[in-house]
Design an enzyme around this catalytic site. Sequence first.
Site, short mmCIF file in Angstrom:
data_model
loop_
_atom_site.label_atom_id
_atom_site.label_comp_id
_atom_site.label_asym_id
_atom_site.label_seq_id
_atom_site.Cartn_x
_atom_site.Cartn_y
_atom_site.Cartn_z
N GLU A 62 6.13 20.60 3.35
CA GLU A 62 7.08 19.47 3.33
C GLU A 62 7.47 19.10 1.90
OE1 GLU A 62 6.26 16.21 5.99
OE2 GLU A 62 7.44 14.83 4.75
N LYS A 103 1.10 8.97 9.53
CA LYS A 103 1.56 10.35 9.31
C LYS A 103 1.78 10.57 7.81
CE LYS A 103 4.78 13.80 9.08
NZ LYS A 103 5.53 14.23 7.90
N ASP A 146 -10.71 22.22 8.52
CA ASP A 146 -10.06 22.26 9.83
C ASP A 146 -9.16 21.03 9.99
OD1 ASP A 146 -9.45 22.09 12.52
OD2 ASP A 146 -11.46 22.66 13.21
N HIS A 158 14.10 12.24 -1.00
CA HIS A 158 13.98 13.32 -0.01
C HIS A 158 15.14 14.29 -0.10
CE1 HIS A 158 11.30 12.83 3.74
NE2 HIS A 158 10.59 12.83 2.64
C1 MEV Z 1 7.46 11.51 5.98
O1 MEV Z 1 6.84 12.76 6.10
C2 MEV Z 1 6.43 10.40 5.85
C3 MEV Z 1 6.97 8.98 5.89
O2 MEV Z 1 7.76 8.80 7.06
C4 MEV Z 1 5.79 8.06 5.89
C5 MEV Z 1 6.13 6.60 6.15
O3 MEV Z 1 7.14 6.31 6.78
O4 MEV Z 1 5.31 5.76 5.72
C6 MEV Z 1 7.86 8.73 4.72
#
Ligand code: MEV
Length: 439
Positions: A85, A280, A296, A393
């Site tokens: 990513e 995430k 793992d 991004h």
């Molecule tokens: C993207 O991979 C992760 C985010 O969505 C985390 C978040 O929203 O805190 C930017």
Amino acid sequence: MNEAISGFSKLSKAEKIRLIARNYFKDADAAEALVKSYWNSDEKLQQLHDEFIENTISNFYLPLGIAPNFLINGRYHTVPMATEESSVVAAAAKAAKFWASRGGFRTTVIGTEKIGQVHFLYTGDKDKLQAFFDKVKPDFFTETQSITKNMQQRGGGILDIELRDKTQLMPDYYQLHATFETKDSMGANFINSCLEQFALTLKTNALQYDGFSETEKELKVVMSILSNYVPHCIVRAEVSCAVADLREKNIENPELFAENFVQAVRIAAVEPFRAVTHNKGIMNGVDSVVVATGNDFRAIEAGVHAYAARKGSYTSLSEARIEDGIFYFSLELPLALGTVGGLTTLHPLVKFCHGLLGNPSAQELMQITAAVGLAQNFAALRSLTTTGIQQGHMKMHLNNIINQFEVSAEERELIATHFQQHAVSHSAVVDFINHLKSN
Ligand code: MEV
């Protein structure tokens, strides 16, 4: 191809590739060549990778990036991160640098206990089962001695074994619930071997136990397996600084920034839809280190998300607060990591990553990984509550889009200049490339 393939595993690697290429691709030669182009020219190294799994046909690359400047408990770490990513490594590096000039990360290991269970069915008198368990409990330890000997020499082993009555959840369902200390190894093999021996000890002793009726003797072991839920294998990472010291580019008003940041964390604490994405983001960092160090990541992911839901609803793994003009940001994660055994000694790049980190102990790796998770969460929330996430991004994404096309160095330059002034989207980039090519 829409039929079962029989005997696939018996084919040679070349035959497997041929079968796949011929049956699933119009241009079989090109498909075959592509798969082979990812082979390593060092045959021994390729064979090593082939043998990690079954039915191997090629290698699947992930980029390995580096996030320097992680100041953790007063010591600098240069952290390897394996991820596909874009922005993740850049965000970690940026957050690491930010906090290095504000005292760095403070981390502590709160616990290292692992868990495994023998799940069994028993129809009969509960008190008799308890009396039987109390009698055979020492045998669980003695009959696993050949398995536990080395681990005990390293300071680990079986911590305790309990009989748990789960009949409120399912008729006749009981467990041997065992806890383990596995020191620098993740411990899956050790735990599972102990559990399978416990199951054998349980069954054979039950058959010979005079206190049981004939039906009670026939207790049935359903399965023996470690749990990836490790709520007592926990590491904490924290950063803090005076609110005024948060000032930086894009943080012109540190008081407002700190307030918005704390609110963003609170939203993740109360709102599961947001909490999942919030966590995430933490796992973007955690998984990258977990993968780079040969651990793992599925086990880590499963355990972390179960922990995030431990109070009955899914919530944020991190916390933030402002107290007496100080901004505090922290997280606690269950991380059952290993630095010996498994891929750590087999995979040359994994070994390299451990070397880069100074060959850490499992507890040190837990702390480094948690710090990266916190850094990643800080970077995401910082962007989200200030400029928005897309600006950074899309800049990174631009490169990925350009790479899908054959463009010269000069054209790349023109595209980069154009998109400094224009919003990046896949179609806008494609249109601009087409426009360049048609002129
Ligand atoms: C993207 O991979 C992760 C985010 O969505 C985390 C978040 O929203 O805190 C930017």
